[in-house]
Design a protein around this motif. Structure first.
Motif, PDB file in Angstrom:
ATOM      1  N   LEU A 203       5.276  22.414  18.595  1.00 58.31           N
ATOM      2  CA  LEU A 203       5.000  22.575  17.388  1.00 58.31           C
ATOM      3  C   LEU A 203       4.538  21.475  16.306  1.00 58.31           C
ATOM      4  N   ILE A 204       5.358  20.700  16.428  1.00 61.30           N
ATOM      5  CA  ILE A 204       5.194  19.457  15.768  1.00 61.30           C
ATOM      6  C   ILE A 204       3.912  18.716  15.855  1.00 61.30           C
ATOM      7  N   GLU A 205       3.969  18.786  17.279  1.00 61.25           N
ATOM      8  CA  GLU A 205       2.367  18.242  17.682  1.00 61.25           C
ATOM      9  C   GLU A 205       0.981  19.087  17.270  1.00 61.25           C
ATOM     10  N   VAL A 206       1.401  20.303  17.324  1.00 62.92           N
ATOM     11  CA  VAL A 206       0.383  21.407  16.581  1.00 62.92           C
ATOM     12  C   VAL A 206       0.064  20.802  15.206  1.00 62.92           C
ATOM     13  N   TRP A 207       0.893  20.708  14.412  1.00 56.59           N
ATOM     14  CA  TRP A 207       0.878  20.123  13.039  1.00 56.59           C
ATOM     15  C   TRP A 207       0.126  18.964  12.879  1.00 56.59           C
ATOM     16  N   LYS A 208       0.724  17.743  13.585  1.00 57.77           N
ATOM     17  CA  LYS A 208      -0.057  16.517  13.390  1.00 57.77           C
ATOM     18  C   LYS A 208      -1.598  16.504  13.916  1.00 57.77           C
ATOM     19  N   ALA A 209      -1.892  17.467  15.026  1.00 61.24           N
ATOM     20  CA  ALA A 209      -3.345  17.605  15.210  1.00 61.24           C
ATOM     21  C   ALA A 209      -4.108  18.629  14.327  1.00 61.24           C
TER      22      ALA A 209
ATOM     23  N   GLY B 237      -3.825  18.219  11.171  1.00 57.45           N
ATOM     24  CA  GLY B 237      -3.968  17.207   9.856  1.00 57.45           C
ATOM     25  C   GLY B 237      -2.726  16.961   9.062  1.00 57.45           C
ATOM     26  N   MET B 238      -1.705  17.499   9.243  1.00 56.24           N
ATOM     27  CA  MET B 238      -0.497  17.376   8.336  1.00 56.24           C
ATOM     28  C   MET B 238      -0.308  15.779   8.462  1.00 56.24           C
ATOM     29  N   ASP B 239      -0.129  15.096   7.260  1.00 55.23           N
ATOM     30  CA  ASP B 239       0.432  13.729   7.159  1.00 55.23           C
ATOM     31  C   ASP B 239       1.748  13.813   7.275  1.00 55.23           C
ATOM     32  N   LEU B 240       2.547  13.195   8.322  1.00 53.84           N
ATOM     33  CA  LEU B 240       4.097  13.131   8.514  1.00 53.84           C
ATOM     34  C   LEU B 240       4.669  12.008   8.012  1.00 53.84           C
ATOM     35  N   THR B 241       3.594  11.061   7.165  1.00 53.86           N
ATOM     36  CA  THR B 241       4.383   9.998   6.591  1.00 53.86           C
ATOM     37  C   THR B 241       5.591  10.170   5.698  1.00 53.86           C
ATOM     38  N   ASN B 242       5.541  11.408   4.842  1.00 55.60           N
ATOM     39  CA  ASN B 242       6.931  11.721   4.019  1.00 55.60           C
ATOM     40  C   ASN B 242       7.339  13.238   4.291  1.00 55.60           C
ATOM     41  N   VAL B 243       7.516  13.529   5.683  1.00 58.97           N
ATOM     42  CA  VAL B 243       7.969  14.683   6.363  1.00 58.97           C
ATOM     43  C   VAL B 243       9.130  14.342   6.992  1.00 58.97           C
TER      44      VAL B 243
ATOM     45  N   ILE C 284     -15.952  32.660  11.790  1.00 55.69           N
ATOM     46  CA  ILE C 284     -15.540  32.433  13.126  1.00 55.69           C
ATOM     47  C   ILE C 284     -15.686  30.931  13.413  1.00 55.69           C
ATOM     48  N   ASP C 285     -17.190  30.616  12.947  1.00 63.17           N
ATOM     49  CA  ASP C 285     -17.591  29.198  12.912  1.00 63.17           C
ATOM     50  C   ASP C 285     -16.505  28.109  12.387  1.00 63.17           C
ATOM     51  N   ALA C 286     -16.051  28.566  11.002  1.00 62.39           N
ATOM     52  CA  ALA C 286     -15.387  27.783  10.360  1.00 62.39           C
ATOM     53  C   ALA C 286     -14.081  27.551  11.027  1.00 62.39           C
ATOM     54  N   LEU C 287     -13.336  28.835  11.520  1.00 59.10           N
ATOM     55  CA  LEU C 287     -12.265  28.632  11.974  1.00 59.10           C
ATOM     56  C   LEU C 287     -12.195  27.724  13.523  1.00 59.10           C
ATOM     57  N   ASN C 288     -13.105  27.748  14.117  1.00 57.69           N
ATOM     58  CA  ASN C 288     -13.230  27.391  15.386  1.00 57.69           C
ATOM     59  C   ASN C 288     -13.414  25.859  15.029  1.00 57.69           C
ATOM     60  N   GLU C 289     -14.165  25.325  13.879  1.00 54.09           N
ATOM     61  CA  GLU C 289     -14.092  23.980  13.628  1.00 54.09           C
ATOM     62  C   GLU C 289     -12.752  23.414  13.092  1.00 54.09           C
ATOM     63  N   LEU C 290     -11.766  24.256  12.418  1.00 54.15           N
ATOM     64  CA  LEU C 290     -10.709  23.529  12.099  1.00 54.15           C
ATOM     65  C   LEU C 290      -9.718  23.782  13.201  1.00 54.15           C
ATOM     66  N   LEU C 291      -9.955  24.427  14.321  1.00 56.26           N
ATOM     67  CA  LEU C 291      -8.978  24.499  15.333  1.00 56.26           C
ATOM     68  C   LEU C 291      -9.407  23.676  16.545  1.00 56.26           C
ATOM     69  N   GLN C 292     -10.667  23.278  16.483  1.00 57.36           N
ATOM     70  CA  GLN C 292     -11.117  22.202  17.627  1.00 57.36           C
ATOM     71  C   GLN C 292     -10.253  20.908  17.808  1.00 57.36           C
ATOM     72  N   PRO C 293      -9.963  20.278  16.512  1.00 56.56           N
ATOM     73  CA  PRO C 293      -9.014  18.949  16.652  1.00 56.56           C
ATOM     74  C   PRO C 293      -7.574  19.306  17.528  1.00 56.56           C
ATOM     75  N   VAL C 294      -7.068  20.515  17.152  1.00 54.42           N
ATOM     76  CA  VAL C 294      -5.957  20.890  17.780  1.00 54.42           C
ATOM     77  C   VAL C 294      -6.006  20.864  19.300  1.00 54.42           C
ATOM     78  N   ARG C 295      -7.237  21.639  19.669  1.00 55.45           N
ATOM     79  CA  ARG C 295      -7.574  21.875  21.160  1.00 55.45           C
ATOM     80  C   ARG C 295      -7.826  20.201  21.779  1.00 55.45           C
ATOM     81  N   ASP C 296      -8.470  19.611  20.988  1.00 55.92           N
ATOM     82  CA  ASP C 296      -8.759  18.219  21.634  1.00 55.92           C
ATOM     83  C   ASP C 296      -7.465  17.385  21.753  1.00 55.92           C
ATOM     84  N   HIS C 297      -6.604  17.467  20.858  1.00 58.09           N
ATOM     85  CA  HIS C 297      -5.373  16.892  20.837  1.00 58.09           C
ATOM     86  C   HIS C 297      -4.537  17.167  21.893  1.00 58.09           C
ATOM     87  N   PHE C 298      -4.503  18.265  22.372  1.00 60.72           N
ATOM     88  CA  PHE C 298      -3.576  18.734  23.361  1.00 60.72           C
ATOM     89  C   PHE C 298      -4.334  18.541  24.807  1.00 60.72           C
TER      90      PHE C 298
END
Length: 828
Positions: free
Chosen positions: A146-152, A154-160, A397-411
């Motif tokens: 789940l932490i990897e999901v957040w990283k993908a 766009g969560m900035d983990l510098t101060n997390v 649908i288009d907007a959500l897939n655009e937001l989710l694609q980096p997560v799919r790519d990361h995994f």
């Protein structure tokens, strides 16, 4: 007050940015003060002051609160703004937890804000809930995924920072659980019931464990030293509980509550998304096809649906006008929204939430697409009909897939992320099929004090009474009677006396002061040993020589995780009403106005019994007005055949029957014999008063009584009506402390009398004294003279025992000082 420094444009920018995270902020002024006190511009680095010899040590101690990338001057050593949220790594992550939370964290920890976002990874709760087969290593893997999901996302983990509950609660159990006990003692059942929304439960169907969860969540706030509770609106009531706790505990600074919006479920009438309904939300691992299907099927009204109300008019659907709505039915939203359109909700809180975000959607006026940079324009065009539901859904649908694609790519491309995902998929593929309950023994996590070598096996268990500021001689005598009450064929059975210090704290005994509770126990133990010596001398019949004394808290800390899991498991099994004694045929039971600590204490008793695994338990009894003997108090239980005669006995009996009946468990954890001690001494000096408020110091003997002052004077004032053997305190005292039995096999007592009154007489049975007193041949004055001598001797022995014990001697002084303090407060 906040530091005397100017409020700058940068601080205002931080304030406004953080405020956009919440649907509500309690309170904005407190948030402003917090930013002044700990925010931007308060940084101090370890090397800034070369003359500070403690700088390096301070920096090391505050590494967890420092930036991941310290400046060239060394780590920041000043307190930062701490925000917190929690999650259980047990299932899928929906889009609000993934994308919305990422945006919110980034807003709160934007560079320069001087803040840290702490995630409480509730892996211990997932273990307790038997997620991933109860395998903690697998649960931790899910947490890392789940932490990897957040990283993908766009969560900035510098101060997390991520704090794992399984480590923190176990390694710091001596800190965490006392906070929880203190929280619990300060609230009544009514207040905790109002927090049930965090479990999504109706008040009438609560289990006892469900009042423990909000207490623990409130504890998390203070254990993590959070300045801001940044959770969803559904957690608002328990967050407010944390603020109320600050008032009750006189804590100066309250946590700021920053409650973010709860997304609607995609289906009509769903106030929020549900992990148990996969079509109620878009999840972070959803494919393009999943997103298409879910959004196309989603509820998307263009106008408010109205229903007829009872008065013949119309009201918006899903509106509840009751002022006393059950917490489990209350809306999860703070802003008025009669439309409740989940598609618009996604556009506003997912697509347009990040700073500078835009949303492209076809409209009637712009069929090729129009770009929006604020939500109000989207809503206006939709409600006017310029955007149709079909167009809105397609754009989403288009907007959500655009937001989710980096997560799919990361995994797909990151080795670490891909490995974690494969592990989780392997867990699912290899999940063992559910076994028949008859084939596999259920899990029974518990503290095992026998296995740990703390207590002997096959013991006789007795619980010390709840502490008070002026322990009575009666309480010590009762306790000694319970320790002696072993089975007839088992006189040499090892005894275990448990001092319930944490139960005392959660019930607010002695104002939950640990030193005073320890003082009470020191006085009680010294007195027990003195009484034991009075009755048995130094011979082999001494009871206390065969008693293992354990302090509850010290025992719990041997294995706190399994102990508290057993407490919660007991709570899950019973309804809250059952633990409160409602509907059991055992009296009225608790009232909602009573402290919830009593509920926690009863659940802890079940866990204490499991921990000791005794052969028998002895408990005391009282008599109610109708003469029927029942049990009372925190350590009172009775089993009469199969029928429980107290709430505590009912809980133990039912838990063993329901949860430990499997042969594999029953052989290791048999139901102990629970004895109801009815033959204990009755040492009251006066008839019962109408209420505790009418009680007087001369009504009974206390362990701290001065033998020279009180030994004779209290006997002189004792009730002793000539011929009245129904209630004659002097006879009870003489028979008990004189060691008289009913059959003449005990001791003897001599009563000195003048020749005119018949001369000296010796008695070996209580019945003989009763007969002479009833006949009038034994005068009250002669009887009291003999009793005075006996009581001076008893008090002299207990007083000497206390004085010889340094801790007990200090304890008496501490308890007396506390009693004086309480008396002064009452006068005010």
């Amino acid at each position: 007050p906040p530091p005397a420094r100017p409020w700058t444009d940068d601080l205002e920018s931080d304030l406004q940015r953080i405020l956009t995270v919440g649907e509500e902020c309690i309170s904005e002024q407190e948030l402003r003060n917090l930013i002044l006190a700990k925010g931007r511009g308060t940084e101090k680095y370890a090397d800034d002051d070369n003359n500070d010899d403690d700088a390096a040590e301070t920096a090391a101690a505050t590494t967890a609160e420092s930036d991941t990338n310290p400046t060239a001057n060394g780590p920041d050593i000043t307190p930062r703004i701490r925000l917190y949220d929690g999650f259980e790594p047990s299932g899928r992550m929906h889009i609000a937890q993934g994308l919305l939370k990422s945006v919110n964290v980034n807003k709160c920890t934007s560079p320069g804000t001087h803040s840290t976002f702490c995630f409480w990874v509730a892996d211990w709760f997932a273990l307790m809930n038997d997620k991933m087969g109860g395998d903690l290593s697998k649960i931790v893997t899910v947490g890392k995924y789940l932490i990897e999901v957040w990283k993908a996302a766009g969560m900035d983990l510098t101060n997390v920072e991520f704090r794992w509950a399984s480590e923190e609660i176990t390694e710091n159990a001596n800190v965490y659980w006392p906070i929880m006990l203190d929280v619990a003692r300060r609230f009544n059942v009514t207040r905790i019931k109002k927090c049930c929304q965090i479990m999504g439960r109706l008040e009438g169907s609560l289990t006892a464990a469900q009042v423990l969860y909000p207490l623990m969540q409130c504890t998390d706030v203070f254990f993590l030293k959070a300045d801001i509770c940044q959770l969803g609106v559904d957690q608002r009531k328990v967050n407010m509980l944390a603020r109320e706790y600050c008032d009750a505990a006189k804590k100066r600074f309250k946590p700021v509550i920053l409650s973010h919006h709860m997304l609607y479920g995609l289906k009509e009438g769903q106030e929020k998304m549900s992990k148990s309904d996969p079509d109620s939300a878009v999840f972070m691992e959803d494919t393009v096809e999943d997103v298409e299907r879910k959004i196309q099927r989603a509820y998307c009204p263009t106008s408010v649906k109205v229903v007829a109300d009872d008065g013949g008019g119309e009201t918006p659907n899903n509106t509840n006008n009751s002022e006393n709505v059950d917490a489990g039915k209350e809306s999860m939203h703070l802003t008025a929204d009669d439309l409740k359109n989940p598609i618009l909700d996604y556009v506003k809180h997912i697509v347009l939430s990040p700073p500078g975000a835009t949303f492209a959607c076809a409209t009637a006026a712009s069929p090729d697409g129009k770009t929006y940079d604020n939500y109000s324009d989207v809503e206006e065009d939709f409600l006017s009909g310029d955007i149709t539901p079909e167009q809105l859904k397609r754009a989403l649908i288009d907007a959500l897939n655009e937001l989710l694609q980096p997560v799919r790519d990361h995994f797909a491309n990151d080795d670490t992320a891909r490995g974690l995902l494969e592990e989780i998929r392997e867990y699912k593929r290899n999940a063992a099929p559910a076994a028949s309950s008859e084939d596999v023994a259920p899990k029974a996590p518990r503290l095992d004090l026998v296995g740990a070598g703390v207590v002997p096996p096959g013991s006789h268990l007795v619980f010390a009474p709840l502490p008070n500021s002026n322990p009575t001689l009666q309480s010590a005598a009762d306790l000694l009677a319970k320790l002696e009450a072993v089975a007839e064929d088992d006189d040499n059975a090892p005894r275990v006396l448990m001092l319930l210090d944490w139960t005392a704290r959660v019930n607010g005994a002695l104002d939950a002061d640990t030193k005073l509770i320890a003082a009470y126990h020191s006085v009680l133990l010294s007195s027990l040993r003195a009484l034991d010596e009075h009755f048995h001398g130094e011979d082999g019949k001494s009871v206390m020589k065969n008693v293992t004394v354990i302090t509850q808290s010290e025992a719990i800390l041997k294995d706190p995780s399994n102990y508290w899991i057993s407490v919660i498991n007991a709570g899950r099994h019973f309804t809250l009403d059952a633990v409160m004694g409602i509907g059991l045929g055992l009296g009225e039971g608790m009232k909602d106005s009573e402290g919830v600590g009593k509920v926690i204490g009863r659940l802890m008793m079940v866990a204490d019994v499991l921990a000791v695994n005794p052969k028998s338990i002895a408990l005391d009894a009282t008599t109610v007005d109708n003469g029927e003997e029942v049990v009372d108090g925190v350590a009172s239980m009775k089993l009469d055949g199969e029928e429980a005669k107290s709430v505590e006995a009912h809980l133990i009996q039912q838990f063993y029957s329901a949860k430990l009946s499997h042969p594999a468990l029953a052989s290791a954890l048999p139901l102990p014999q629970i004895m109801h001690v009815t033959s204990g001494p009755k040492l009251a000096l006066q008839p019962p008063r109408e209420s505790d408020a009418h009680k007087m110091e001369s009504d009974e003997y206390f362990l701290a009584d001065d033998p020279k002052v009180h030994g004779k004077s209290k006997v002189k004032k004792a009730f002793c009506e000539p011929g009245n053997v129904g209630f004659c305190p002097p006879i009870e005292l003489l028979a008990y402390f004189g060691g008289l039995s009913g059959n003449g096999e005990g001791g003897e007592v001599k009563i000195s009398r003048s020749p005119d009154n018949g001369g000296d007489v010796t008695y070996s049975t209580k019945s003989a004294i009763l007969a002479d007193f009833e006949a009038g041949t034994l005068h009250p004055g002669d009887l009291k003279g003999a009793v005075s001598a006996v009581m001076v001797g008893v008090l002299t022995r207990t007083s000497a025992g206390i004085k010889a014990d340094g801790e007990a001697a200090k304890g008496v002084k501490a308890l007396k000082a506390f009693e004086k303090k309480m008396a002064k407060q009452k006068k005010k």
